[in-house]
Scaffold this motif. Structure first.
Motif, short mmCIF file in Angstrom:
data_model
loop_
_atom_site.label_atom_id
_atom_site.label_comp_id
_atom_site.label_asym_id
_atom_site.label_seq_id
_atom_site.Cartn_x
_atom_site.Cartn_y
_atom_site.Cartn_z
N GLU A 67 0.90 -1.26 -0.32
CA GLU A 67 -0.05 -0.01 -0.11
C GLU A 67 0.99 1.27 -0.11
N LEU A 69 1.87 4.67 1.03
CA LEU A 69 1.46 5.62 2.16
C LEU A 69 1.69 6.90 1.89
N VAL A 70 2.70 7.34 1.19
CA VAL A 70 3.27 8.87 0.87
C VAL A 70 3.85 8.65 -0.46
N LEU A 94 4.06 0.46 2.31
CA LEU A 94 4.00 -0.33 3.37
C LEU A 94 3.55 -1.92 2.93
N ARG A 96 1.88 -4.66 3.54
CA ARG A 96 0.79 -5.41 4.46
C ARG A 96 1.02 -6.84 4.93
N ILE A 113 8.62 -0.86 5.91
CA ILE A 113 8.06 0.06 4.79
C ILE A 113 9.36 0.23 3.70
N ASP A 159 0.16 10.46 11.50
CA ASP A 159 1.28 9.97 10.75
C ASP A 159 0.80 8.93 9.77
N PRO A 160 1.06 8.74 8.34
CA PRO A 160 0.65 7.80 7.56
C PRO A 160 0.83 6.05 7.89
N LEU A 161 1.92 5.90 8.40
CA LEU A 161 2.18 4.41 8.87
C LEU A 161 1.11 4.30 10.09
N ALA A 164 -2.25 3.91 8.94
CA ALA A 164 -2.53 2.70 7.92
C ALA A 164 -2.56 1.27 8.87
#
Length: 168
Positions: A67, A69-70, A94, A96, A113, A159-161, A164
């Motif tokens: 996925e 993230l940024v 990321l 998953r 990541i 935070d994106p992580l 998610a």
């Protein structure tokens, strides 16, 4: 990078060949400089297309479990068209499928990541994520054996992580 350079030259040679054929079919009505001009324009268009589609082509080669993230978009002064439409130069994704949990600490996650950059090799960064405190840390040997030894950064839910992993 080397293969893109070869591809750019191949596009230029092909476009010049088409211009020469068009000049022959028009019985010399095209000027003699048409072939190098067409080759140069075709090479420039190919280079721009390659830069703008890099991120999409990179993501399409990754497995379904990944996925984004940024996505970092940038404009460069030597590419004036990027001020109109910025190009993606870096990605943080990321995996998953590789997320691990510890039954003794269910709010603590271990995730990989990957950092992708245009003209840079991909970098894998294992991260410890603390969903309760909204913090994350780079993985080290000491942090794997005892998470309190990690250098935690409190980043919060934005935070994106963290967003998610912890909000799903």
């Amino acid at each position: 990078m080397f293969f893109e350079l070869i591809a750019t030259f191949a596009v230029g040679i092909g476009a010049a060949g088409l211009a020469l054929v068009a000049g022959h079919l028009s019985r010399g009505r095209l000027p003699r400089y048409a072939a190098p001009v067409v080759a140069g324009i075709a090479m420039l268009i190919y280079a721009i297309w390659s830069e703008y589609t890099w991120a999409e082509r990179t993501v399409n080669t990754l497995p379904e479990s990944v996925e984004v993230l940024v996505s970092v978009e940038e404009a460069r002064f030597w590419k004036p068209w990027t001020y109109v439409v910025p190009q993606t130069t870096r990605l943080m994704v990321l995996d998953r499928a590789g997320v691990q949990t510890n039954p003794a600490a269910p709010s603590m996650l271990l995730a990989d990541i990957y950092l992708f950059g245009r003209w840079a090799p991909p970098v894998k960064r294992p991260q410890l994520v603390d969903c309760v405190n909204g913090a994350r840390a780079d993985v080290s040997e000491a942090a794997l054996t005892d998470p309190s030894q990690a250098e935690w950064m409190t980043v919060g839910a934005e935070d994106p992580l963290i967003g998610a992993l912890c909000n799903t």
